[in-house]
Scaffold this motif. Structure first.
Motif, PDB file in Angstrom:
ATOM      1  N   GLY A  16     -16.837 -13.679  -4.906  1.00  0.00           N
ATOM      2  CA  GLY A  16     -15.453 -14.117  -4.760  1.00  0.00           C
ATOM      3  C   GLY A  16     -15.031 -15.033  -5.890  1.00  0.00           C
ATOM      4  N   TYR A  17     -15.945 -15.900  -6.297  1.00  0.00           N
ATOM      5  CA  TYR A  17     -15.672 -16.803  -7.416  1.00  0.00           C
ATOM      6  C   TYR A  17     -15.414 -16.005  -8.689  1.00  0.00           C
ATOM      7  N   GLN A  18     -16.271 -15.024  -8.943  1.00  0.00           N
ATOM      8  CA  GLN A  18     -16.093 -14.195 -10.137  1.00  0.00           C
ATOM      9  C   GLN A  18     -14.771 -13.428 -10.086  1.00  0.00           C
ATOM     10  N   ALA A  19     -14.400 -12.956  -8.906  1.00  0.00           N
ATOM     11  CA  ALA A  19     -13.130 -12.241  -8.759  1.00  0.00           C
ATOM     12  C   ALA A  19     -11.957 -13.174  -9.062  1.00  0.00           C
ATOM     13  N   GLY A  20     -12.058 -14.418  -8.619  1.00  0.00           N
ATOM     14  CA  GLY A  20     -11.004 -15.386  -8.898  1.00  0.00           C
ATOM     15  C   GLY A  20     -10.915 -15.738 -10.364  1.00  0.00           C
ATOM     16  N   GLU A  27      -6.549  -9.964  -1.753  1.00  0.00           N
ATOM     17  CA  GLU A  27      -6.593  -8.722  -0.978  1.00  0.00           C
ATOM     18  C   GLU A  27      -7.682  -7.777  -1.489  1.00  0.00           C
ATOM     19  N   ALA A  28      -8.269  -8.078  -2.640  1.00  0.00           N
ATOM     20  CA  ALA A  28      -9.320  -7.246  -3.216  1.00  0.00           C
ATOM     21  C   ALA A  28     -10.686  -7.527  -2.596  1.00  0.00           C
ATOM     22  N   CYS A  29     -10.737  -8.357  -1.579  1.00  0.00           N
ATOM     23  CA  CYS A  29     -12.012  -8.706  -0.934  1.00  0.00           C
ATOM     24  C   CYS A  29     -12.651  -7.449  -0.344  1.00  0.00           C
ATOM     25  N   PRO A  30     -13.894  -7.143  -0.740  1.00  0.00           N
ATOM     26  CA  PRO A  30     -14.549  -5.918  -0.265  1.00  0.00           C
ATOM     27  C   PRO A  30     -15.263  -6.062   1.081  1.00  0.00           C
ATOM     28  N   TYR A  31     -15.310  -7.260   1.635  1.00  0.00           N
ATOM     29  CA  TYR A  31     -16.089  -7.506   2.848  1.00  0.00           C
ATOM     30  C   TYR A  31     -15.255  -7.325   4.106  1.00  0.00           C
ATOM     31  N   GLU A  32     -15.887  -6.766   5.132  1.00  0.00           N
ATOM     32  CA  GLU A  32     -15.236  -6.544   6.420  1.00  0.00           C
ATOM     33  C   GLU A  32     -15.596  -7.633   7.434  1.00  0.00           C
ATOM     34  N   SER A  33     -16.853  -8.103   7.409  1.00  0.00           N
ATOM     35  CA  SER A  33     -17.280  -9.101   8.396  1.00  0.00           C
ATOM     36  C   SER A  33     -16.601 -10.436   8.104  1.00  0.00           C
ATOM     37  N   ARG A  37     -16.451 -12.384   4.510  1.00  0.00           N
ATOM     38  CA  ARG A  37     -15.078 -12.463   3.994  1.00  0.00           C
ATOM     39  C   ARG A  37     -14.659 -13.917   3.789  1.00  0.00           C
ATOM     40  N   GLY A  38     -15.030 -14.776   4.722  1.00  0.00           N
ATOM     41  CA  GLY A  38     -14.709 -16.199   4.606  1.00  0.00           C
ATOM     42  C   GLY A  38     -15.374 -16.837   3.399  1.00  0.00           C
ATOM     43  N   HIS A  39     -16.617 -16.485   3.155  1.00  0.00           N
ATOM     44  CA  HIS A  39     -17.323 -17.029   1.993  1.00  0.00           C
ATOM     45  C   HIS A  39     -16.733 -16.476   0.696  1.00  0.00           C
ATOM     46  N   TRP A  40     -16.396 -15.188   0.683  1.00  0.00           N
ATOM     47  CA  TRP A  40     -15.790 -14.591  -0.505  1.00  0.00           C
ATOM     48  C   TRP A  40     -14.475 -15.306  -0.816  1.00  0.00           C
ATOM     49  N   LEU A  41     -13.653 -15.511   0.208  1.00  0.00           N
ATOM     50  CA  LEU A  41     -12.363 -16.174   0.001  1.00  0.00           C
ATOM     51  C   LEU A  41     -12.544 -17.624  -0.430  1.00  0.00           C
ATOM     52  N   GLY A  42     -13.589 -18.276   0.081  1.00  0.00           N
ATOM     53  CA  GLY A  42     -13.875 -19.646  -0.349  1.00  0.00           C
ATOM     54  C   GLY A  42     -14.186 -19.710  -1.835  1.00  0.00           C
ATOM     55  N   GLY A  43     -15.007 -18.789  -2.304  1.00  0.00           N
ATOM     56  CA  GLY A  43     -15.310 -18.730  -3.735  1.00  0.00           C
ATOM     57  C   GLY A  43     -14.081 -18.387  -4.551  1.00  0.00           C
TER      58      GLY A  43
END
Length: 58
Positions: A16-20, A27-33, A37-43
């Motif tokens: 998520g950090y790299q995506a940011g 909305e590009a988050c690839p995670y469903e759980s 997803r929460g950790h990806w968005l945090g990064g």
């Protein structure tokens, strides 16, 4: 078992950090759980704050 789970969530945050950093939308988050997803968005949020303060070049 707990170590594997933690590593998976740390990897989600790092991705998520790299995506940011490259400027992808949240909305590009690839995670469903919800956990991953929460950790990806945090990064992602952390990287976006860095971009806003001029830490990264566009």
């Amino acid at each position: 078992m707990k170590r594997q789970k933690r590593d998976r969530l740390e990897r989600a945050r790092a991705r998520g950090y790299q995506a940011g950093v490259v400027g992808k939308q949240k909305e590009a988050c690839p995670y469903e759980s919800l956990d991953a997803r929460g950790h990806w968005l945090g990064g992602w949020r952390e990287a976006m704050e860095g971009r806003g303060s001029g830490l990264f070049m566009k």
